[in-house]
Design an enzyme around this catalytic site. Structure first.
Site, PDB file in Angstrom:
ATOM      1  N   GLU A 182       0.844  -1.213   0.036  1.00  0.00           N
ATOM      2  CA  GLU A 182      -0.268   0.003   0.075  1.00  0.00           C
ATOM      3  C   GLU A 182       0.800   1.073  -0.066  1.00  0.00           C
ATOM      4  OE1 GLU A 182      -3.454   0.475  -0.132  1.00  0.00           O
ATOM      5  OE2 GLU A 182      -3.529  -1.522  -0.610  1.00  0.00           O
ATOM      6  N   ASP A 183       1.682   1.420  -1.069  1.00  0.00           N
ATOM      7  CA  ASP A 183       2.530   2.437  -1.201  1.00  0.00           C
ATOM      8  C   ASP A 183       3.835   2.815  -0.166  1.00  0.00           C
ATOM      9  OD1 ASP A 183       1.396   3.237  -3.440  1.00  0.00           O
ATOM     10  OD2 ASP A 183       0.081   4.620  -2.576  1.00  0.00           O
ATOM     11  N   ALA A 184       3.804   2.028   0.963  1.00  0.00           N
ATOM     12  CA  ALA A 184       4.945   2.311   1.536  1.00  0.00           C
ATOM     13  C   ALA A 184       6.193   1.879   0.928  1.00  0.00           C
ATOM     14  CB  ALA A 184       4.725   1.264   2.865  1.00  0.00           C
ATOM     15  N   GLY A 212       4.805   7.895  -0.752  1.00  0.00           N
ATOM     16  CA  GLY A 212       4.557   6.809   0.233  1.00  0.00           C
ATOM     17  C   GLY A 212       5.191   6.912   1.535  1.00  0.00           C
ATOM     18  N   ARG A 235      -1.763   3.279 -11.645  1.00  0.00           N
ATOM     19  CA  ARG A 235      -1.206   4.753 -11.786  1.00  0.00           C
ATOM     20  C   ARG A 235      -0.612   5.070 -13.198  1.00  0.00           C
ATOM     21  NH1 ARG A 235      -1.698   4.808  -6.090  1.00  0.00           N
ATOM     22  NH2 ARG A 235      -0.216   3.557  -5.153  1.00  0.00           N
TER      23      ARG A 235
END
Lengths: 377, 599
Positions: free
Chosen positions: B216-218, B368, B400
C-alpha cells in the site's frame, strides 16, 4: 418426494411453506422415514439459527448496509445524455428520490406488458403510438392567422396524421367540442378556425393558438415517449411519463404485470402493498446497476417502514421521523428547537425506549446486551 | 453590423467585425496599442475588447502565412544579448493573448506542424505547464493527474527554502541537512536556479517487494542510508514572548517568576532560565520546559481587589515547549515590536531522522510512507554490490501508469554511471532508447534490471529486479509532528467533554458513525462506557423532576423549589444532557425527569 401428512403437519408450524416445498423437491423418492425426520430436524435447526435474534438492531444494520455502498455510489453516478433513447435517473439521485418519497420524480416511467398476440410483436409500433400522448402542435405544419377575416388556417402534417390513423375530419370533431366558441371546418389537410358568434376578436385568436398547440389529440395523457423493446422473449412498451390508471384499462394491456416506477401512483392505483414492492424493486434495480450488493431484506425493512402506516412516508423529517414517539429522538434529527418546543406545548412524555435518547443521556441502549434486565423479587 | 463591448460595456458598432478585430490586432502589433489589450470576436459575432487587469495572458510567437515572426536573426541577436523580450513584444514578434483572444487563434505546438492556417506558435512546449510542473522529468509520459500530484508534492518537500534560514524566525520550518541537485533535470531547474534551493536527494531505488513492509505505497528504507544522511532534516520552531502593556500602566515582565505568582510551575521547569528570564543557547529542552519566563498583571483588577488580600498577585504567563515537543535552543533574538514593547524570540531546533511513518515521494506523484527501516546487512544487493536506499513497491505502478517514474530510474542510472546530468525536460527529454543504448554501453542490461540477491539468505532472486537512481523528496508531513494519543487529559469548560485536537491534548472522537457500529453489534454497555467521558452524578428532586442541590458540607440534599423535605435521588447521566436541559429551561421548556427504580 412428498412428505407424509403427519410430518408435514408437524413441521408446517416450524418451517415456512417455501422451505418444505423445496425440501420435497430435493429429497429422493426412496428414502427411509427416519432419515427424513433427521433431515427435517436439521433443517429446523439451521432455519432457527438463521432467524434474527432478539435484540438485534435490524434497522440500524439495514441503514448501514444501504448507506455504506451508497457512499461509493456518489462517485459514479451517470446521467445518460438524452440523445435519442430515453433518459433515466439512476444512481444516488434515484435512491434519494425513492427513499424521500418524492411526489414528482424526475423520470416517471411505465413498463407496459401486452396481451398476446401483441406481446409476440404484432402491431407493436402502432400499439405503442396509440399509447403515446399526441398534442396538436406535433401534427401541425404551420398556423396562419388571418387578421382581416379573423380566421386561423392550420396546415396539418398528413404523414403524421396517417401514422396516427386519423383524418382531418376526426380532428375537426374533437376540436369543435373543445373550442365551442369557434367555428371549425376541415378542408383537405387544412383546418380552419373562425371566430363564430361575433364576439371573438384577434386577441382571442392568438390566445387560442397557444391553447391549440397544447390540445390533447390522441393517446394516453401523460405518456411523453414510447419505446417498444424486447424483454426476454416478449415485447413490452417502455414509456416516459406515466398514467397507470388509464393504461391498465386498455384492452391490449396485460394489467397483471404492467407497472409504473412512481410509488405514489402505484399506491393510489394498486394499493400500498404494490407500492412497497415497487420501492423494493426500484431500489434493488439501482443497486444492481451500480454493481453493488445489498441484501434484499435490508431494503424490505426500509420499504416496510415507509409503508406500515398505509400511506407512503419518506425517510425525511416530514415522513417517518415525524412519526417517532420520542421527542428527543425527533429533536436529534434536524430542526431540534421546533420539535422541543412543540413537545413542550403539548406536554409530551419521553419514555426513553429507543437508541438515540439513551445515547443522549448516556444510558445503556435497549438493544443487544442492553436489552436483558434484572428482575428482583 | 456588429456590436463592440469595451470591458463588457456596450461601446458602439462596427460594420465588419472580423476586419475590425484584424485591424485592432495589427495596430497593437505596431505598438499603437498597449500590448496587454485584447480583442475577441465572440460566438455571437460581436467584438469584445478587454483592457482590465486580472486577466491571465500568455505570450506566443506571431505567425504570418505559416511563417513565425521570430527568425534565426532574432535568435542570434537574443543569444548575443543585442535584443530583449520587451523589444520583441514591441516589434510584434511576440504578443500576449488572453482567454478570449485565444479562442480566435490557432496555436501550433511545434514549428513542424505550422500551416498557413496557424496564427501563433508556442514559444516552447514547456510553456503549457507551470514552474512546479516543469520540474517533473519526463512528465509527458505520465497521466496529467499524476504529474499534477508530482508538482504539488514538490511544494511540500523539505529542502533549503532560503539560505538565511538560520537568521529567520518563520513558523514551522524544515531544512534538509544535505540536499542535492537532481541527476535527471529539466530546463526549469537551470532557469529557476534549483541548485541554490534544492529539495531532495538522489538515491538508488529497487522496484520489488520486501516482506510485505512496502504494501500500500509504503517504502522500505536502508538504515545505513539514513546514517549517511538520507532524509535527515532539521525542524525549527520559534517561541515568542512580548512585554505587553495594559491599561493602568501595568506591564508584562520577562524574568524568572517569583514563587508566589499565580500558576507558578516548579523550579525544575524554570531551571534553564538565566538571570534575565531567558533560556541560554544550546540548552536541551523537552516538553514542559520554560524558554522565556514571564509574568502578567492580574486579570479583572477592579473586581478582585475587594476580595483578594494579596493585591499584587501576578499571573504566570511563561512561554515553553508544548506537549510532545523537544529540541535544542538555536537562536535567541531580543528586539522590540511595532509598539516598542520588548520582544523575545527563542528558536528551537530539532534534528529529524527519518522514522517509520514519515512521508517520502519521487517527483511523479508516487508518495509513500516509510514502512520499515532495514539494516544494510539485510537489504538485497546486486551482483556488483549495489545496495538500494529505497525499496519501492511494484504495485504502485500499473494502476497509476506513472511511466515517467520508471524512465527517471533509467535516466538516473545512466546519469549516475556516466557522472553527468540527464535532460528530462517535458517533450524534449533524452529519449528512452538512447538511455537504453547508453546503459548497454556502460555494461548493464539495457532495460535496467539486474540480478539481485536476498539480503537475509544471500540467495539470488529468481526475477531480475528493476533498479535505478531517482531523485527522492522528503515531505514535511512527519509523524513526530502528528503522533497523538490520550488516556486522560483536559476537558472543555462548557460541556465537560474532552478537548479537541492534538495541540490541546484532545481526545479522539468516537463519532456518530462509530457509535452506530457499537449499536449494530448490540454492544450496549460498551457503548455506554465509551461515552462516559462527561459522566456526572447529579441530585434530582422526585417531586419537581429538576436538578436539586447537594450540600456536601452538611451532607444534605434539598430542592430549591420544593424545599428540604423533598425526596432527592442521585442519577448518573451525561453532563451534555444536563446542559441541554439547562438550555431548554432558557427556552421556557420544563424538562421534568420522572425517575424509576432500575430494580
Amino acid at each position: 418426494m412428498k412428505l407424509p401428512s403427519d410430518l408435514r403437519k408437524e413441521y408446517a408450524q416450524r418451517l415456512p411453506e417455501s422451505v418444505i416445498k423445496s425440501l420435497e423437491e430435493e429429497l429422493p423418492d426412496k428414502i427411509a422415514q427416519a432419515k427424513v425426520e433427521k433431515i427435517l430436524q436439521r433443517t429446523v435447526e439451521e432455519y432457527e439459527r438463521m432467524l434474527v435474534e432478539a435484540g438485534e438492531c435490524v434497522g440500524l444494520v439495514a441503514a448501514e448496509s444501504i448507506g455504506e455502498p451508497g457512499t461509493q455510489m456518489t462517485l459514479d453516478t451517470f446521467h445518460f445524455a438524452g440523445v435519442s433513447e430515453m433518459n433515466v435517473t439512476v444512481g444516488l439521485p434515484r435512491i434519494i428520490e425513492i427513499l424521500d418519497a418524492k411526489k414528482n420524480i424526475t423520470t416517471p416511467m411505465m413498463e407496459i406488458y401486452l396481451k398476446e398476440p401483441y406481446s409476440k410483436g404484432k402491431d407493436i409500433r402502432q400499439k405503442a403510438l396509440a399509447i403515446k400522448e399526441t398534442r396538436l402542435g406535433e401534427i401541425v405544419k404551420k398556423f396562419v392567422i388571418n387578421p382581416m377575416e379573423l380566421r386561423m388556417d392550420i396546415t396539418l402534417d398528413t404523414e403524421r396524421l396517417t401514422e396516427l390513423e386519423m383524418s382531418p375530419a376526426d380532428l375537426k370533431k374533437g376540436l369543435k367540442q373543445a373550442f365551442k366558441q369557434f367555428n371549425v371546418e376541415a378542408e383537405g389537410d387544412l383546418v380552419v378556425i373562425k371566430g363564430g358568434r361575433g364576439k371573438a376578436d384577434l386577441k382571442d385568436l392568438y390566445r387560442v393558438k397557444e391553447k391549440l398547440r397544447q390540445a390533447f389529440i390522441k393517446g394516453v395523457k401523460g405518456v411523453k415517449q414510447v419505446l417498444p423493446i424486447k424483454k426476454g422473449e416478449e415485447f413490452i412498451i417502455v414509456t416516459a411519463g406515466t398514467n397507470l390508471r388509464t393504461v391498465l384499462a386498455l384492452d391490449f394491456v396485460d394489467m397483471t404485470r404492467t407497472i409504473s416506477n412512481d410509488i405514489h401512483e402505484v399506491a393510489e392505483v394498486l394499493g400500498i402493498e404494490a407500492a412497497r414492492q415497487v420501492i423494493m424493486n426500484e431500489v434493488l434495480k439501482v443497486i444492481d446497476t451500480q454493481g453493488l450488493n445489498v441484501d434484499a431484506r435490508h431494503i424490505m425493512l426500509v420499504a416496510d417502514t415507509m409503508c406500515v402506516l398505509g400511506a407512503i412516508k419518506g425517510i425525511t423529517r416530514y415522513g417517518v421521523v415525524q412519526e417517532k414517539s420520542s421527542a428527543l429522538a425527533r429533536a436529534s434529527f434536524e430542526t431540534p428547537i421546533r420539535h422541543l418546543v412543540r413537545a413542550a406545548v403539548i406536554g409530551e412524555e419521553d419514555l426513553l425506549t429507543s437508541v438515540v435518547e439513551n445515547v443522549m443521556l448516556n444510558q445503556p441502549v435497549p438493544v443487544g446486551t442492553g436489552l436483558p434486565k434484572l428482575v428482583a423479587k | 453590423m456588429a456590436e463592440v463591448y469595451l470591458n463588457g460595456r456596450y461601446a458602439g458598432t462596427v460594420q465588419d467585425a472580423a476586419a475590425f478585430a484584424q485591424r485592432f490586432v495589427e495596430h497593437r502589433r505596431k505598438g499603437a496599442m498597449p500590448p496587454k489589450v485584447n480583442v475577441h470576436l465572440n460566438k455571437t459575432g460581436d467584438i469584445e475588447v478587454e483592457t482590465g487587469g486580472g486577466r491571465l495572458v500568455r505570450p506566443l510567437i506571431v505567425v504570418r502565412e505559416g511563417k513565425p515572426m521570430l527568425t534565426e536573426k532574432h535568435v542570434k541577436q537574443l543569444q548575443k544579448g543585442e535584443l530583449n523580450w520587451e523589444q520583441l513584444v514591441k516589434e510584434g514578434v511576440i504578443e500576449y493573448l488572453d482567454a478570449g483572444e485565444e479562442e480566435n487563434a490557432l496555436v501550433a505546438f511545434t514549428e513542424e506542424e505550422l500551416s498557413p492556417k496557424h496564427t501563433h506558435l508556442e514559444i516552447t512546449p514547456l510553456a503549457i505547464i507551470g514552474l512546479c510542473t516543469s520540474l517533473v522529468p519526463y512528465a509527458n509520459f505520465s497521466p496529467p493527474a499524476r504529474v499534477n500530484m508530482g508538482s504539488k508534492n514538490q511544494k511540500q518537500a523539505v529542502g533549503l527554502y532560503v539560505s538565511n534560514f538560520h537568521l529567520r524566525t518563520d513558523m514551522d520550518v524544515n531544512i534538509l541537512n544535505t540536499p542535492q541537485t537532481p541527476l535527471v533535470r529539466s530546463i526549469m531547474h537551470s532557469i529557476s536556479e534549483y541548485d541554490k534551493h534544492p529539495a531532495g536527494q538522489n538515491v538508488v531505488v529497487a522496484v520489488m517487494s520486501y516482506q510485505g513492509y512496502n504494501m500500500e505505497d509504503a517504502i522500505v528504507l536502508n538504515k545505513s542510508s539514513l546514517e549517511r544522511g538520507f532524509g535527515r532534516s532539521t525542524y525549527f520552531r520559534p517561541l515568542k514572548a512580548e512585554e505587553l502593556r495594559y491599561s493602568g500602566g501595568l506591564v508584562d515582565e520577562i524574568g524568572i517568576p517569583d514563587k508566589d505568582v499565580k500558576g507558578y510551575k516548579s523550579e525544575h521547569d524554570y531551571r534553564y532560565l538565566e538571570q534575565d528570564g531567558i533560556i541560554f543557547p544550546e540548552a536541551q529542552v523537552k516538553e514542559g520546559d520554560i524558554a522565556i519566563g514571564k509574568t502578567s498583571p492580574p486579570r479583572f483588577l477592579s473586581s478582585i481587589d475587594q476580595y483578594n488580600l494579596s493585591l499584587d498577585t501576578r499571573r504566570e504567563s511563561s512561554v515553553g515547549l508544548s506537549h510532545g515537543e523537544e529540541g535544542i535552543v538555536d537562536l535567541i533574538l531580543l528586539t522590540e515590536n511595532a509598539e516598542g514593547n520588548r520582544l523575545v524570540k527563542v528558536k528551537v531546533r530539532d534534528t529529524r531522522l527519518p522514522e517509520i511513518g514519515d512521508k517520502f515521494t519521487s517527483r511523479h506523484g508516487q508518495k509513500g510512507v516509510v514502512g520499515l527501516i532495514v539494516p544494510e546487512a539485510d537489504m538485497p544487493f546486486s551482483a556488483s554490490g549495489i545496495i538500494p536506499d529505497i525499496i519501492f513497491s511494484p504495485h504502485g505502478i500499473p494502476s497509476r501508469m506513472t511511466i515517467s517514474h520508471l524512465i527517471e530510474m533509467l535516466a538516473g542510472k545512466v546519469g549516475a554511471l556516466k557522472a553527468d546530468f540527464v535532460d528530462g525536460t517535458i517533450f524534449s527529454a533524452e529519449p528512452e532508447d538512447r538511455l537504453r543504448q547508453e546503459l548497454l554501453r556502460l555494461g548493464f542490461r539495457e532495460n535496467g534490471v539486474e540480478m539481485m540477491y536476498n539480503g537475509h539468505s544471500g540467495e539470488a532472486y529468481q526475477a531480475k529486479i528493476f533498479i535505478g537512481d531517482m531523485y527522492y523528496l522528503k515531505l514535511k508531513h512527519m509523524v513526530a509532528n502528528k503522533i497523538h494519543a490520550r488516556a486522560r487529559g483536559p476537558i472543555q469548560l462548557l460541556t465537560r467533554q474532552p478537548t479537541e485536537g492534538r495541540a490541546k491534548e484532545g481526545g479522539l472522537r468516537l463519532g456518530e458513525m462509530e457509535k452506530d457500529t457499537f449499536v449494530a453489534h448490540g454492544a450496549s454497555l460498551l457503548l455506554k462506557e465509551r461515552f462516559d467521558s462527561d459522566r456526572t452524578v447529579i441530585p434530582i428532586c422526585e417531586e419537581c423532576g429538576m436538578v436539586a442541590v447537594h450540600d456536601a458540607y452538611r451532607n444534605k440534599s434539598y430542592c430549591v423549589t420544593c424545599g428540604e423535605g423533598a425526596q432527592i435521588d442521585f442519577i448518573e447521566i451525561s453532563y451534555a444532557f444536563k446542559l441541554i436541559m439547562d438550555e431548554m429551561k432558557s427556552l421556557c421548556i420544563y424538562p421534568k425527569l420522572v425517575l424509576k427504580r432500575k430494580w
